[in-house]
Design a protein around this motif. Structure first.
Motif, PDB file in Angstrom:
ATOM      1  N   VAL A   1      -8.325 -10.134  -4.250  1.00 20.99           N
ATOM      2  CA  VAL A   1      -9.475  -9.263  -3.997  1.00 20.99           C
ATOM      3  C   VAL A   1      -9.035  -7.819  -4.182  1.00 20.99           C
ATOM      4  CG1 VAL A   1     -10.586 -10.852  -2.376  1.00 20.99           C
ATOM      5  CG2 VAL A   1      -8.960  -9.178  -1.522  1.00 20.99           C
ATOM      6  N   GLU A   2     -10.005  -6.970  -4.431  1.00 23.66           N
ATOM      7  CA  GLU A   2      -9.724  -5.551  -4.604  1.00 23.66           C
ATOM      8  C   GLU A   2      -9.515  -4.897  -3.243  1.00 23.66           C
ATOM      9  OE1 GLU A   2      -9.259  -3.769  -7.284  1.00 23.66           O
ATOM     10  OE2 GLU A   2      -9.545  -5.481  -8.631  1.00 23.66           O
ATOM     11  N   LEU A   3      -8.504  -4.034  -3.163  1.00 20.60           N
ATOM     12  CA  LEU A   3      -8.269  -3.304  -1.926  1.00 20.60           C
ATOM     13  C   LEU A   3      -9.316  -2.217  -1.748  1.00 20.60           C
ATOM     14  CD1 LEU A   3      -4.383  -2.763  -1.859  1.00 20.60           C
ATOM     15  CD2 LEU A   3      -5.716  -4.283  -0.406  1.00 20.60           C
ATOM     16  N   LEU A   4      -9.610  -1.893  -0.491  1.00 22.56           N
ATOM     17  CA  LEU A   4     -10.463  -0.750  -0.209  1.00 22.56           C
ATOM     18  C   LEU A   4      -9.734   0.523  -0.610  1.00 22.56           C
ATOM     19  CD1 LEU A   4     -11.833  -1.780   3.310  1.00 22.56           C
ATOM     20  CD2 LEU A   4     -12.995  -1.977   1.096  1.00 22.56           C
ATOM     21  N   ALA A   5     -10.492   1.557  -0.895  1.00 20.13           N
ATOM     22  CA  ALA A   5      -9.892   2.812  -1.371  1.00 20.13           C
ATOM     23  C   ALA A   5      -8.892   3.370  -0.362  1.00 20.13           C
ATOM     24  CB  ALA A   5     -10.997   3.834  -1.657  1.00 20.13           C
ATOM     25  N   GLU A   6      -9.262   3.313   0.933  1.00 18.57           N
ATOM     26  CA  GLU A   6      -8.350   3.869   1.946  1.00 18.57           C
ATOM     27  C   GLU A   6      -7.068   3.044   2.063  1.00 18.57           C
ATOM     28  OE1 GLU A   6     -11.858   1.913   4.203  1.00 18.57           O
ATOM     29  OE2 GLU A   6     -11.523   3.086   2.381  1.00 18.57           O
ATOM     30  N   ASP A   7      -7.167   1.704   1.887  1.00 20.00           N
ATOM     31  CA  ASP A   7      -5.966   0.870   1.917  1.00 20.00           C
ATOM     32  C   ASP A   7      -5.077   1.143   0.711  1.00 20.00           C
ATOM     33  OD1 ASP A   7      -6.528  -0.427   4.303  1.00 20.00           O
ATOM     34  OD2 ASP A   7      -7.700  -1.996   3.335  1.00 20.00           O
ATOM     35  N   GLU A   8      -5.677   1.320  -0.443  1.00 22.78           N
ATOM     36  CA  GLU A   8      -4.905   1.622  -1.645  1.00 22.78           C
ATOM     37  C   GLU A   8      -4.181   2.949  -1.499  1.00 22.78           C
ATOM     38  OE1 GLU A   8      -3.066   0.606  -4.726  1.00 22.78           O
ATOM     39  OE2 GLU A   8      -4.865  -0.632  -4.435  1.00 22.78           O
ATOM     40  N   ALA A   9      -4.867   3.947  -0.934  1.00 20.18           N
ATOM     41  CA  ALA A   9      -4.247   5.252  -0.729  1.00 20.18           C
ATOM     42  C   ALA A   9      -3.096   5.152   0.272  1.00 20.18           C
ATOM     43  CB  ALA A   9      -5.290   6.254  -0.247  1.00 20.18           C
ATOM     44  N   ALA A  10      -3.303   4.390   1.363  1.00 18.49           N
ATOM     45  CA  ALA A  10      -2.246   4.220   2.360  1.00 18.49           C
ATOM     46  C   ALA A  10      -1.053   3.485   1.771  1.00 18.49           C
ATOM     47  CB  ALA A  10      -2.802   3.466   3.572  1.00 18.49           C
ATOM     48  N   TYR A  11      -1.331   2.524   0.891  1.00 14.25           N
ATOM     49  CA  TYR A  11      -0.250   1.762   0.251  1.00 14.25           C
ATOM     50  C   TYR A  11       0.592   2.676  -0.642  1.00 14.25           C
ATOM     51  CZ  TYR A  11       2.079  -1.859  -2.501  1.00 14.25           C
ATOM     52  OH  TYR A  11       3.024  -2.639  -3.113  1.00 14.25           O
ATOM     53  N   VAL A  12      -0.082   3.494  -1.449  1.00 14.05           N
ATOM     54  CA  VAL A  12       0.627   4.414  -2.347  1.00 14.05           C
ATOM     55  C   VAL A  12       1.465   5.396  -1.541  1.00 14.05           C
ATOM     56  CG1 VAL A  12       0.338   6.250  -4.039  1.00 14.05           C
ATOM     57  CG2 VAL A  12      -1.060   4.180  -4.195  1.00 14.05           C
ATOM     58  N   ALA A  13       0.896   5.936  -0.459  1.00 16.26           N
ATOM     59  CA  ALA A  13       1.625   6.901   0.365  1.00 16.26           C
ATOM     60  C   ALA A  13       2.853   6.258   1.003  1.00 16.26           C
ATOM     61  CB  ALA A  13       0.698   7.464   1.435  1.00 16.26           C
ATOM     62  N   ALA A  14       2.702   5.032   1.514  1.00 18.82           N
ATOM     63  CA  ALA A  14       3.836   4.350   2.145  1.00 18.82           C
ATOM     64  C   ALA A  14       4.933   4.049   1.136  1.00 18.82           C
ATOM     65  CB  ALA A  14       3.354   3.053   2.809  1.00 18.82           C
ATOM     66  N   MET A  15       4.557   3.622  -0.062  1.00 19.06           N
ATOM     67  CA  MET A  15       5.547   3.333  -1.099  1.00 19.06           C
ATOM     68  C   MET A  15       6.293   4.594  -1.502  1.00 19.06           C
ATOM     69  SD  MET A  15       5.888   0.144  -1.884  1.00 19.06           S
ATOM     70  CE  MET A  15       6.774   0.378  -3.418  1.00 19.06           C
ATOM     71  N   GLU A  16       5.570   5.710  -1.658  1.00 14.90           N
ATOM     72  CA  GLU A  16       6.211   6.962  -2.050  1.00 14.90           C
ATOM     73  C   GLU A  16       7.216   7.420  -0.997  1.00 14.90           C
ATOM     74  OE1 GLU A  16       3.030   9.650  -2.755  1.00 14.90           O
ATOM     75  OE2 GLU A  16       2.584   8.881  -4.784  1.00 14.90           O
ATOM     76  N   GLU A  17       6.821   7.356   0.271  1.00 15.71           N
ATOM     77  CA  GLU A  17       7.740   7.774   1.330  1.00 15.71           C
ATOM     78  C   GLU A  17       8.947   6.840   1.406  1.00 15.71           C
ATOM     79  OE1 GLU A  17       7.839   8.758   6.137  1.00 15.71           O
ATOM     80  OE2 GLU A  17       5.968   8.108   5.171  1.00 15.71           O
TER      81      GLU A  17
END
Length: 724
Positions: A343-359
């Motif tokens: 399923v497609e992630l919600l926009a806020e979950d996708e943003a949180a995922y990207v931020a966590a991966m970057e950190e």
């Protein structure tokens, strides 16, 4: 009795028969005697042989004529010191005066008997518990040969029977209320030794008498001491026959108990089990790895209660229609299973995922060369990993309709952790595979069925009445006849075969589609290749195989692919065609792997199939040591003693095999299991031969041609191992 001279002012303290008098009771004359000895004023006639005097500790020496050449051990000296500190010296030392070359006394004394007590007092002086000049009560002996009486002291004595010692320790604990630590301090042994002796003292009086009479060895008595239940001890003793090995006795006494290493015990834990009123049996004489949970029924109840609590919570949180809790997974449930889909992630979950991966990537790069992460950084990385896993879990979800009609099994896994298996659909909750056919009729599996459930044949209407034949009517829109359709489709099939055989990449997709359609979907007609993947049910051949670590890896791999499958089988072709080549190959390999069957059955003779399985294993470089180890349960307890010894001899050494050769079957198997750990030994049936290309050719080998075709491999050795 001889007296000392008045000039020396020494007085006889006691005769040899009074040597056990209290050392703290001294008269004035005794004190003067000690002073005289300390001053070195005594002469050869000062103290007659056989009389008792107090001699300063620093005036005593080790006798060069002591028969004991092996020095006292540290534990022995500690025991003497503890006993003396608690009760004083209970037995006098026997000494002789040291003389110089001219035969005159030097003022020092050689300890003929009691060297251990002298060393214990020196240890106490070193620890500042007594002074170096502490008076030690000694018996002067110049009449006997020092070597002979030293030897006599160590030879002509009868030690207390161990049974008397065990019961005496128990009486101290019960009658005086002393704990293991206090008894240990008073007798110079460790608290663990005291606990062991107390446990032995608690063995059934009947078995203790058998031990006294020589009917049991100490090792056997220690085995009986694993439980304090006298009735159980006596019952097992009465049931013993030729096999009286301690390991067998322990196994009989604990057969109704649960080892602490059992998954149920690991799951509940010792603390919760004890709080619920359970008792843990500890073996104080062997490594018991946490002991045995005595009440198996209580443990099972606690496990089920906890599993049911978690299952109820999961059902409430996730909305499943039903739940079941089991200690063992019900492999033969016969239920169809559905899996989550992407399923497609919600926009806020996708943003949180990207931020966590970057950190996380930034921290990993910053501390890449560090041997150890700072505590705060390590904690933050753990938080980021948990966040990434939480969001990743949202990329797959069950269909709401599937959740509302399916259920979940909550079971105990092989390692003592909770295992949650979701998406099982009961037959009564299955969606009817039906389509509206008009006039109240439905189509089920391609057959029309009327409202009463009767099959409607061609040429009939919904009520069973014949439909007029209009074959002779002219109709430009009339469909093709069945015979013509069959003819044309046969030619098209031939064309497909020619084309597919010329395009290997597309053939791979087609075969993978046929396998996946039947592996992951409840639809047997969704493919056009006449390929049927059959998967043998291995649990019917090897008990417990589905609960092994290897089976868990296989199930996880299958579930991983199942979650990626499209919801509708009609979309499967596009899904596979859209995969990259590596992913197609991985899916193909997984589906193909489920069809492997190399099980040898006694009534089957398939030498060519088994030979092919051997070649496949060689080509795959299969290493069964990664998936299987020889244990008492899996192998060693199911073969003959001769084969056990052969295994140890091959894997370890001839000496190791000889050491266990005289054992009974069960203890031999248990000992062999420990010896084989880490050796990588496998039975011949489990071994993988090197590929032929890696094996150097034999210089003297001559090729043998088969006159009548290939020779079948000899499969007669597959069942030549008989259990003892």
């Amino acid at each position: 009795m001889a007296r000392t001279s008045k000039k020396a002012k020494a007085v006889t303290v006691a005769t040899v028969t009074e040597a056990t008098a209290d050392v703290d009771v001294r008269s004035v004359e005794e004190t003067e005697a000690v002073a005289a000895v300390e001053s070195g004023a005594e002469t050869a006639s000062v103290v007659a042989s056989g009389e008792t005097v107090f001699i300063p500790l620093n005036k005593l020496k080790k006798s060069p004529r002591n028969a004991r050449k092996t020095p006292h051990g540290e534990a022995d000296i500690e025991a003497y010191a503890a006993s003396i500190a608690a009760k004083g010296i209970l037995q006098n030392l026997v000494v002789e005066p040291e003389r110089d070359e001219g035969g005159q006394p030097t003022g020092f004394y050689f300890v003929t008997i009691g060297e251990g007590r002298r060393l214990a007092q020196l240890l106490r002086a070193k620890r500042k518990q007594i002074k170096k000049t502490e008076g030690i009560r000694c018996v002067i002996d110049t009449a006997n040969d020092p070597f002979e009486i030293s030897l006599d002291e160590n030879v002509t004595r009868t030690a207390m029977h161990p049974a008397d010692q065990f019961e005496a320790f128990r009486e101290l604990a019960e009658n005086r209320g002393w704990g293991a630590e206090e008894i240990a301090a008073r007798f110079g042994v460790t608290a663990q030794v005291v606990r062991q002796r107390l446990r032995l003292g608690a063995v059934s009086p009947r078995l203790m008498q058998v031990y006294r009479d020589g009917g049991l060895t100490l090792d056997q008595l220690m085995a009986f001491a694993i439980t304090e239940n006298h009735a159980r001890q006596e019952h097992v003793y009465e049931s013993l026959s030729y096999n009286r090995d301690p390991s067998f006795i322990r196994r009989e006494l604990t057969e109704a108990n649960v080892p602490a290493t059992d998954r149920r015990a690991v799951f509940i834990g010792a603390e919760a089990y004890i709080e619920a009123g359970g008792n843990i049996i500890r073996d104080l004489f062997t490594e018991d790895r946490g002991g045995y949970f005595e009440d198996a029924a209580l443990l099972d109840r606690l496990v089920m209660e906890e599993l049911e609590r978690r299952a109820f919570r999961i059902r409430g949180d996730e909305g499943w229609k039903w739940w079941e809790a089991h200690i063992d997974f019900p492999h033969a449930n016969g239920l169809r299973r559905v899996y989550p889909h992407p399923v497609e992630l919600l926009a806020e979950d996708e943003a949180a995922y990207v931020a966590a991966m970057e950190e996380y990537d930034r921290l990993s790069s910053e501390y890449e060369g560090a041997d150890e992460l700072p505590d705060d950084v390590d904690e933050r990385c753990g938080e980021l990993e948990a966040e990434i896993e939480r969001i990743d879990a949202k990329r797959h979800a069950y269909d709401v309709g599937d959740i509302m009609r399916s259920g979940v099994f909550v079971v105990l896994d092989h390692d003592g952790r909770v295992r949650i298996e979701r998406g099982f659909i009961r037959p009564e909750d299955e969606k009817p595979d039906a389509e509206d056919a008009g006039n109240g009729d439905t189509v089920v599996d391609g057959v029309r069925v009327n409202g009463d459930g009767e099959i409607i044949e061609d040429g009939e209407d919904g009520d069973g009445a014949s439909v007029p034949d209009t074959e002779d009517e002219e109709d430009d829109g009339k469909p093709l006849s069945d015979i013509l359709i069959r003819d044309l489709s046969a030619h098209r099939t031939l064309g497909l075969r020619l084309a597919l055989g010329a395009q290997p990449d597309m053939a791979l997709i087609a075969v993978t589609h046929a396998l996946a359609a039947q592996t992951f979907y409840h639809a047997g007609d969704a493919h056009c290749l006449d390929i049927r993947p059959n998967s043998a049910h291995l649990a019917s051949h090897a008990d417990g195989i589905e609960d092994t670590a290897a089976a868990k890896v296989m199930a996880d791999r299958h579930a991983g692919w199942a979650t990626d499958m499209p919801r509708n089988v009609a979309d499967l072709w596009g899904f596979i065609a859209g995969l990259d080549h590596t992913s197609v190959m991985a899916l193909f390999a997984h589906c193909a792997s489920l069809t492997v069957n190399a099980v040898k059955l006694p009534w089957e003779r398939k030498p060519r199939a088994h030979a092919t399985a051997d070649r496949l294993a060689s080509a795959l470089a299969l290493d069964m040591t990664e998936h299987w180890t020889p244990t008492v349960r899996t192998y060693l307890g199911r073969i003959t003693k001769a084969l056990i010894l052969d295994a140890v001899r091959e894997a370890v050494s001839d000496e190791a095999a000889d050491r266990i050769a005289s054992m009974k079957k069960q203890p031999m198997a248990e000992a062999a299991e420990q010896l084989l750990v880490g050796t990588g030994w496998l039975p011949p049936l489990m071994r993988t031969a090197q590929p032929a290309a890696l094996v150097a050719p034999q210089a003297d080998a001559e090729p043998v041609a088969a006159a009548d075709g290939p020779v079948a491999a000899d499969d007669s050795d597959g069942f030549n191992v008989a259990a003892e």
